[in-house]
Design an enzyme around this catalytic site. Sequence first.
Site, PDB file in Angstrom:
ATOM      1  CD  GLU A  88      35.876  -4.538 -56.401  1.00  0.00           C
ATOM      2  OE1 GLU A  88      37.395  -4.610 -56.095  1.00  0.00           O
ATOM      3  OE2 GLU A  88      35.023  -3.906 -55.823  1.00  0.00           O
ATOM      4  CB  CYS A 104      37.497  -0.952 -56.056  1.00  0.00           C
ATOM      5  SG  CYS A 104      36.138  -1.128 -56.455  1.00  0.00           S
TER       6      CYS A 104
END
Length: 486
Positions: free
Chosen positions: A233, A267
């Site tokens: 990720e 994020c």
Amino acid sequence: MATFSVRSPATGDVIGEHPVDGPDEVTAAVADARRAAAGWAELGWAGRRARLLDWKRSLARRMDEVADAVVAETGKPVHDARAEVLLTLVHLDWAARNARRVLRVRRVSSGLLSSHQSALLGYRPLGVVGVIGPWNYPVFTPMGSIGYALAAGNAVVFKPSELTAGTGALLAATFDEAVPDCAGLLRTVTGPGSTGEALAGSGVDKVAFTGSPGTARKVAEVCARSLTPLLAECGGKDAVLVGEDADLDEAAEAIAWGAMANAGQTCAGVERVYAVASVHERLCELIAARAESLAAGQDYGPMTLPTQLGVVERHMKEALSAGARTVAGGPEAVAAPFVEPVVLVDVPEDSPAMTEETFGPVVVVNRVRDLDEAVERANAGAYALGASVFTGSRAAGRAVAQRLDAGAVAVGSVLGFAAVPALPFGGTGESGYGRVHGAEGLRAFAVARSVTVKRFAPYADLTSFATAPDKAARAVELGRRLHARF
């Protein structure tokens, strides 16, 4: 043994000393975890569920202690840290309660050709999962891998960011204290990037990494040497699309929070906004007003990673030199260790502020002709993690969401998917690959196992030399005719 210091990003004071674990220490931790994994597997679904829920309840009782560790190492406000722990509890609860349903052995259709067999599909644990975590959400983000990996029956060796090593060590300690008969199942190793490299090459059965695309490539290179699977990720450059019939007050409030919360160090936070031209000016006014009402150090904390200040400043200056303008903040907003809110408009699409992850309290609001152009621009970026859509109609918002490349889309909110544990989370492109959370997140830490059981002798056994050729030919011809017709 060598040690390193963790410093408060707000004051610069040393708040912790931790060992620099090298290859020997990492190898030993993996070996210990592998031994613990055998006992964890023997507990079965019910035993693992009970112990994970014991851990969850312990974390809930110790929320203030965990949140204080997060505040000390990241600088974020305590209410943000408590919310982070709450999200962690929600996901841990879901993983513990749903692991058996998702991963248990179940019967699947055998099909006409194999009707003489029953077909079973189940999942087995990988063994030991290495988790390399980030500093921006040092509990919630790694627990998206840790909790689901444990629920799937694995042991975990966790390498937290060197900026939040104390929080990582505390997580493992809380598990051992809540589940003493399984102590050592969750191990923490600490150190810089070299410790993460050692973990990736230690022989773990999978690595789950969260961080930058550049670091992910380095981890992938190490994993490739032993064909160790990697879940990566790697952040995002998330876009918000605003239609002409959207509730602008609602959109502006959501955008300001999505861009500025946690000092923009999220994020899946908001970095780009594409607003239809007819509402662009008014939306900019509303976002700017909301941004100017916020104060760094009160509504959100400092930049946790000091070098990120330079990235934020560079993105702003390059955008402004290319013709952009600010409607809130500006270069003077950068005053270490804080960055005051910044709202940019008319930023060229090839500017770093539009193509690279800024990871600060900065948002760009550009105008587009219509939502078709907004979708085109949103999908043109290298990242594909999250996105949001604001329109006057939920149905129209859902239709736009289906056209976006993002791995997760919120309609009428930002980051709405983060609090839904049944939904998978992850991206493509520079945002990485693989999924955490939900059923896909559980399956990410398990291996499918297929079993067939012969129930009776078939008319023509096509896997036996003893079957008469004419009988086998008739069976094949019958199958051919069926498939040619239907």
